[in-house]
Design a protein around this motif. Structure first.
Motif, PDB file in Angstrom:
ATOM      1  N   PRO A  50     -20.618  37.365 -56.457  1.00  0.00           N
ATOM      2  CA  PRO A  50     -20.804  37.919 -57.796  1.00  0.00           C
ATOM      3  C   PRO A  50     -22.215  38.458 -58.010  1.00  0.00           C
ATOM      4  O   PRO A  50     -23.181  37.985 -57.420  1.00  0.00           O
ATOM      5  N   ALA A  51     -22.294  39.466 -58.848  1.00  0.00           N
ATOM      6  CA  ALA A  51     -23.594  39.961 -59.295  1.00  0.00           C
ATOM      7  C   ALA A  51     -24.112  39.069 -60.412  1.00  0.00           C
ATOM      8  O   ALA A  51     -25.307  38.878 -60.574  1.00  0.00           O
ATOM      9  N   ILE A  52     -23.161  38.525 -61.158  1.00  0.00           N
ATOM     10  CA  ILE A  52     -23.512  37.715 -62.322  1.00  0.00           C
ATOM     11  C   ILE A  52     -22.740  36.406 -62.282  1.00  0.00           C
ATOM     12  O   ILE A  52     -21.540  36.394 -62.022  1.00  0.00           O
ATOM     13  N   GLY A  53     -23.429  35.311 -62.527  1.00  0.00           N
ATOM     14  CA  GLY A  53     -22.785  34.016 -62.626  1.00  0.00           C
ATOM     15  C   GLY A  53     -22.744  33.556 -64.061  1.00  0.00           C
ATOM     16  O   GLY A  53     -23.731  33.688 -64.782  1.00  0.00           O
ATOM     17  N   VAL A  54     -21.595  33.047 -64.487  1.00  0.00           N
ATOM     18  CA  VAL A  54     -21.461  32.539 -65.848  1.00  0.00           C
ATOM     19  C   VAL A  54     -21.254  31.037 -65.785  1.00  0.00           C
ATOM     20  O   VAL A  54     -20.313  30.566 -65.135  1.00  0.00           O
ATOM     21  N   ILE A  55     -22.128  30.301 -66.422  1.00  0.00           N
ATOM     22  CA  ILE A  55     -22.051  28.838 -66.381  1.00  0.00           C
ATOM     23  C   ILE A  55     -21.460  28.313 -67.680  1.00  0.00           C
ATOM     24  O   ILE A  55     -22.047  28.456 -68.750  1.00  0.00           O
ATOM     25  N   THR A  56     -20.273  27.699 -67.573  1.00  0.00           N
ATOM     26  CA  THR A  56     -19.613  27.126 -68.751  1.00  0.00           C
ATOM     27  C   THR A  56     -19.252  25.682 -68.467  1.00  0.00           C
ATOM     28  O   THR A  56     -18.182  25.215 -68.821  1.00  0.00           O
ATOM     29  N   THR A  57     -20.174  25.007 -67.810  1.00  0.00           N
ATOM     30  CA  THR A  57     -19.985  23.594 -67.482  1.00  0.00           C
ATOM     31  C   THR A  57     -20.612  22.731 -68.575  1.00  0.00           C
ATOM     32  O   THR A  57     -21.315  23.238 -69.441  1.00  0.00           O
ATOM     33  N   PRO A  58     -20.373  21.409 -68.509  1.00  0.00           N
ATOM     34  CA  PRO A  58     -21.175  20.525 -69.352  1.00  0.00           C
ATOM     35  C   PRO A  58     -22.637  20.603 -68.920  1.00  0.00           C
ATOM     36  O   PRO A  58     -22.926  21.034 -67.790  1.00  0.00           O
TER      37      PRO A  58
END
Lengths: 228, 228
Positions: free
Chosen positions: B136-144
DNA sequence: TCATGTGAAAACGTTCACAGCA
DNA sequence: TGCTGTGAACGTTTTCACATGA
């Protein structure tokens, strides 16, 4: 002012860590801004630091909480119990920021009746018959676009004067209603835009010769989203 | 510039409605800004309107799309498949804005293996072994919050240079990585703040006599969220 | 005539730099 | 000495107001 919630969260962290003092420099680096900004921001609330030492996290936090009206404890209703609606309802962040969800609505029979955080999901049409203690100060719309305007109308009918809209629709509301849009994909778009501009310094031959524009410094959330 | 995505969506709407021309006044009212701003914004892209008439929505949209690099089609990875992660992954908005999700990660055995939008959720540790076309060019973090830093490290390791963080944590990343924070509850807080200030004109006796400060005009997303 | 496009002015936000105080 | 608090300088964004052109 828009940075106060950021400081708020950092300070809460520091209070938990028993940090006894915090300089504007430290706070700035945690918040990702510079120290001058932090000092200017905080000085607007009053003089809460100690020269030569720094700020007392707990005390400063209390001041910010007061300024942000955390004590207000607004009642909010979430309409549209999809992924985002659930995410918001389950969010830890709300309570600590002076909000509590008092009512949940949807139209899907599969969802109506479900319990989330002790609240039963009701049919959207029941918005009109909300009892006074559940009546929200703020309505959050996390429906698909096609439902958003109708939901807004219902909310306005029942006296809601602040609406946060995540649906991909431009809404029409009476002038006295305060309406904000949130579009999560704009954040991504900005990130991509920023990258395109930074990481590929006019490698494109066909591009106009214009130098990189001043570009994005902070993003105002101001448009509908598709995330529902 | 931050308003271009807003215009973009409105224009797409108008194109669907077969609107033939649109004045800066109309566009402004749909976007919730004033006409001067719209004209200034658009004039930075070039002169795409017709004096005395207005703008051609389809043409203007094409110009904005070009300016925003919708053609780039960034690959993004979503880490943390909770409610918000799902919401983002399922979002219609991404594709139309030049993004596509290429990989999903979590740590929960209950979630790993699940298919969303044709993508199998993999264990976070597999980030390191991403194949180049999924990278990925962009990482999206939706973790706790507790997982966020580790996720960020993994993403950076695999060469991600842009991260969008929804987790309630301040992250540390190398200087070359572009990092943005998103906090949804800040939007609510701002709304509450705004309300408190508008709807209760210093009814509080103990309040300082200070007149309403200029206050919040647009909100920069710049802090962690609890919504995961 | 009407709405764009744009200089010029005003408002706003950020940064600098240092006086003042612990 | 060290860090806050704050005027003053600076840069950016917004607004104004009107010349320009369809």
């Amino acid at each position: 002012m828009v940075r106060l919630p950021v400081y708020q969260r950092i300070l809460a962290d520091q209070v938990r860590n028993r940090t006894s003092t915090l300089s504007s420099e430290q706070l700035a680096s945690l918040a990702g801004v510079n120290a001058a900004k932090v000092r200017k921001d905080l000085s607007l609330l009053g003089s809460f630091g100690t020269r030569g030492t720094g700020y007392d996290p707990a005390f400063l936090l209390a001041q910010i909480d007061r300024a942000l009206g955390v004590d207000k404890n607004w009642a909010i209703a979430v309409v549209g119990i999809g992924n985002l609606g659930r995410a918001l309802t389950n969010s830890q962040g709300f309570a600590s920021r002076g909000f509590h969800v008092t009512a949940l609505f949807d139209v899907d029979p599969m969802v109506i009746g479900e319990e989330i955080k002790g609240l039963r999901v009701r049919h959207m049409n029941e918005i009109a018959s909300l009892r006074s203690h559940e009546r929200p100060a703020i309505g959050v719309i996390t429906t698909p676009g096609w439902a958003a305007q109708e939901v807004a109308n219902l909310l306005v009918q029942v006296g809601v004067t602040s609406i946060l809209n995540f649906a991909p629709r431009v809404l029409t509301v009476p002038a006295h209603v305060h309406l904000r849009y949130v579009d999560l994909s704009i954040e991504l778009q900005v990130l991509g835009f920023y990258r395109a501009w930074r990481d590929e310094p006019s490698s494109d031959g066909a591009e106009e010769s214009e130098p990189p524009p001043p570009l994005i410094r902070s993003v105002g959330l101001s448009a509908p989203t598709d995330i529902v």
